[in-house]
Design a protein around this motif. Structure first.
Motif, PDB file in Angstrom:
ATOM      1  N   MET A  86       4.585   4.298  14.467  1.00 47.79           N
ATOM      2  CA  MET A  86       5.711   4.076  15.252  1.00 47.79           C
ATOM      3  C   MET A  86       6.483   2.671  14.914  1.00 47.79           C
ATOM      4  N   LEU A  87       5.385   1.846  14.408  1.00 47.06           N
ATOM      5  CA  LEU A  87       6.239   0.522  14.234  1.00 47.06           C
ATOM      6  C   LEU A  87       7.051   0.587  12.936  1.00 47.06           C
ATOM      7  N   LEU A  88       6.620   0.893  12.188  1.00 47.91           N
ATOM      8  CA  LEU A  88       7.348   1.197  10.818  1.00 47.91           C
ATOM      9  C   LEU A  88       8.920   2.000  11.129  1.00 47.91           C
ATOM     10  N   GLN A  89       8.806   3.231  12.006  1.00 45.73           N
ATOM     11  CA  GLN A  89      10.164   3.613  12.291  1.00 45.73           C
ATOM     12  C   GLN A  89      11.066   2.821  12.912  1.00 45.73           C
ATOM     13  N   SER A 126       3.931  -3.474  10.430  1.00 48.83           N
ATOM     14  CA  SER A 126       3.438  -2.032  10.375  1.00 48.83           C
ATOM     15  C   SER A 126       2.108  -1.865   9.515  1.00 48.83           C
ATOM     16  N   ASP A 127       2.176  -2.696   8.437  1.00 50.18           N
ATOM     17  CA  ASP A 127       1.106  -2.576   7.519  1.00 50.18           C
ATOM     18  C   ASP A 127      -0.176  -2.934   7.947  1.00 50.18           C
ATOM     19  N   LYS A 128       0.134  -4.216   8.502  1.00 47.16           N
ATOM     20  CA  LYS A 128      -1.086  -4.687   9.214  1.00 47.16           C
ATOM     21  C   LYS A 128      -1.759  -3.872  10.085  1.00 47.16           C
ATOM     22  N   TRP A 129      -1.097  -3.136  10.945  1.00 44.55           N
ATOM     23  CA  TRP A 129      -1.689  -2.091  11.743  1.00 44.55           C
ATOM     24  C   TRP A 129      -2.448  -1.035  10.939  1.00 44.55           C
ATOM     25  N   ARG A 130      -1.826  -0.731   9.828  1.00 47.20           N
ATOM     26  CA  ARG A 130      -2.458   0.421   9.025  1.00 47.20           C
ATOM     27  C   ARG A 130      -3.975  -0.285   8.537  1.00 47.20           C
ATOM     28  N   LEU A 171      -5.485   5.222  17.404  1.00 47.30           N
ATOM     29  CA  LEU A 171      -4.335   4.615  18.003  1.00 47.30           C
ATOM     30  C   LEU A 171      -3.641   3.633  17.222  1.00 47.30           C
ATOM     31  N   TYR A 172      -4.510   2.822  16.261  1.00 43.24           N
ATOM     32  CA  TYR A 172      -4.018   1.880  15.533  1.00 43.24           C
ATOM     33  C   TYR A 172      -2.971   2.519  14.248  1.00 43.24           C
TER      34      TYR A 172
END
Length: 423
Positions: A165-168, A141-145, A158-159
């Motif tokens: 969403m992935l962190l949740q 999730s942090d990589k997407w951030r 979008l990212y």
């Protein structure tokens, strides 16, 4: 022998990229202690020829052909469902049915999901009765951030949504599963901050390096570089966005100054499936893009300096450990050193920006024998802290294979094999 369900998002062989290196060594370790039932996706047509090699280590297997167009469509559907695109990307009814049928037999008591999205097949139902370990590897999730921070609008929007969403989802899985593991102490510490309710279940075990394979002084032929050339090398899968970004940044911001000072200097970008943005870099004087090579070691062995100019990264960079194992000087950004307990100035070189990259590279290029002390220290660190068999004891402890571990308690890997904190 106990039975274990092992789910991976990609066939864990051949070990030619970061995630497959870890999942392959894990499979080898698991096969010595469990009857392993492996379910995984195959996203590369060439990997089908390796299924027999993988099946030899397993009691049963289920290989699913991952059609990328269909997977991307599923990921887009996640937008309407207000769920993670990554999870939907790997959602498949055939694999779900296989898992359901396997667990219905009642013999499997342990399950290991490699990477967050594979945990969906064990979330609820018969999976709830198992001892479930999720190896997140990285805090994705942090990589997407980080991706969101590097992309223009509307892609950044979008990212950023996917990061949230992935962190949740990661928090939910960590709370539901028996234990959660990561590739380094740094990743585990970050996740404990992001998911405090799962902090007591969260541990890590480090990656390793095959130090006999990646060894200095090997007689490797043919030599890939022109005789007498000074070469900088950057290795990795070149269709992976952080590597694409790193290569472009290095060529655009650092290479011109180095090439001006050393007109004969060469920069080799070595890795599979180079994206168009990487292939375009070969137009720059002195830059060579190889594409897939049969053996990465000659490119490391013949290089004056291995660079890792990553600006986006999570977890541990195997490319750094492999170069260190071969006794090479590595020049890397802080992001590329995340999770590697190396001392800058002793075992490698750290560059925080373009100026430091140019400064350190110039000093190495000026030296007559740059590898003697730092290269030896780098390899010694790998031998000390990054041995696969030793580090996989952390995985064994999480699965109850060590006497000090039990299903209700996770043994942090640092208790099994203390390592130095990065300086």
């Amino acid at each position: 022998m106990r039975e274990l369900l092992y789910l991976t998002h990609r066939l864990p062989y051949p070990p030619n990229k970061g995630d497959k290196i870890r999942s392959w060594h894990m499979l080898q370790y698991l096969s010595r202690h469990f009857r392993v039932h492996l379910g995984c996706f195959i996203d590369n047509e060439e990997d089908w020829e390796h299924t027999r090699r993988v099946a030899e280590l397993c009691a049963s297997t289920r290989f699913i052909d991952l059609r990328r167009h269909a997977a991307r469509w599923r990921a887009m559907q996640a937008l309407l469902a207000r769920q993670s695109m990554s999870v939907h990307y790997y959602r498949d009814p055939q694999l779900l049915a296989w898992v359901h049928d396997l667990l219905a037999g009642g013999r499997v008591r342990h399950a290991l999901a490699y990477s967050g999205p594979m945990a969906q097949y064990l979330d609820g139902g018969a999976g709830s009765a198992l001892y479930r370990l999720i190896d997140f590897v990285d805090v994705d999730s942090d990589k997407w951030r980080q991706y969101a921070d590097s992309k223009p609008w509307p892609v950044s929007l979008l990212y950023r949504r996917e990061s949230q969403m992935l962190l949740q989802y990661e928090r939910h899985i960590a709370q539901q599963f028996s234990a959660a593991s990561f590739v380094s102490q740094a990743e585990a510490t970050l996740f404990r901050q992001c998911a405090p309710l799962a902090r007591r279940k969260t541990g890590h075990f480090n990656n390793g390096v095959d130090a006999a394979y990646f060894a200095p002084g090997l007689a490797l032929t043919p030599a890939p570089y022109p005789a007498g050339a000074q070469v900088l090398v950057f290795t990795g899968a070149m269709d992976y966005w952080p590597n694409i970004d790193a290569a472009r940044w290095f060529v655009q911001q650092i290479w011109p100054a180095l090439r001006y000072r050393y007109p004969a200097l060469l920069f080799y970008i070595v890795g599979s499936h180079p994206a168009a943005q990487v292939r375009e870099l070969a137009r720059v004087p002195g830059v060579v893009v190889t594409g897939t090579v049969p053996d990465i070691r000659p490119y490391l062995a013949g290089a004056t300096l291995a660079v890792a100019p990553l600006r986006i990264a999570r977890g541990v960079q195997n490319k750094v450990l492999e170069a260190m194992a071969m006794g090479k000087i590595v020049l890397a950004t802080p992001q590329a050193l995340e999770g590697i307990a190396a001392q800058p100035g002793l075992e490698l070189l750290l560059a925080r920006d373009e100026i430091e990259f140019i400064h350190h590279a110039t000093r190495v290029l000026q030296q007559q024998a740059p590898e003697s002390a730092m290269g030896a220290a780098a390899r010694q660190l790998v031998l000390q802290d990054y041995d696969w068999e030793r580090n996989l004891q952390g995985l064994g402890a999480m699965l109850g294979l060590q006497a000090q571990a039990n299903p209700g308690h996770i043994v942090p890997a640092e208790q099994l094999h203390p390592t130095r904190e990065p300086s």
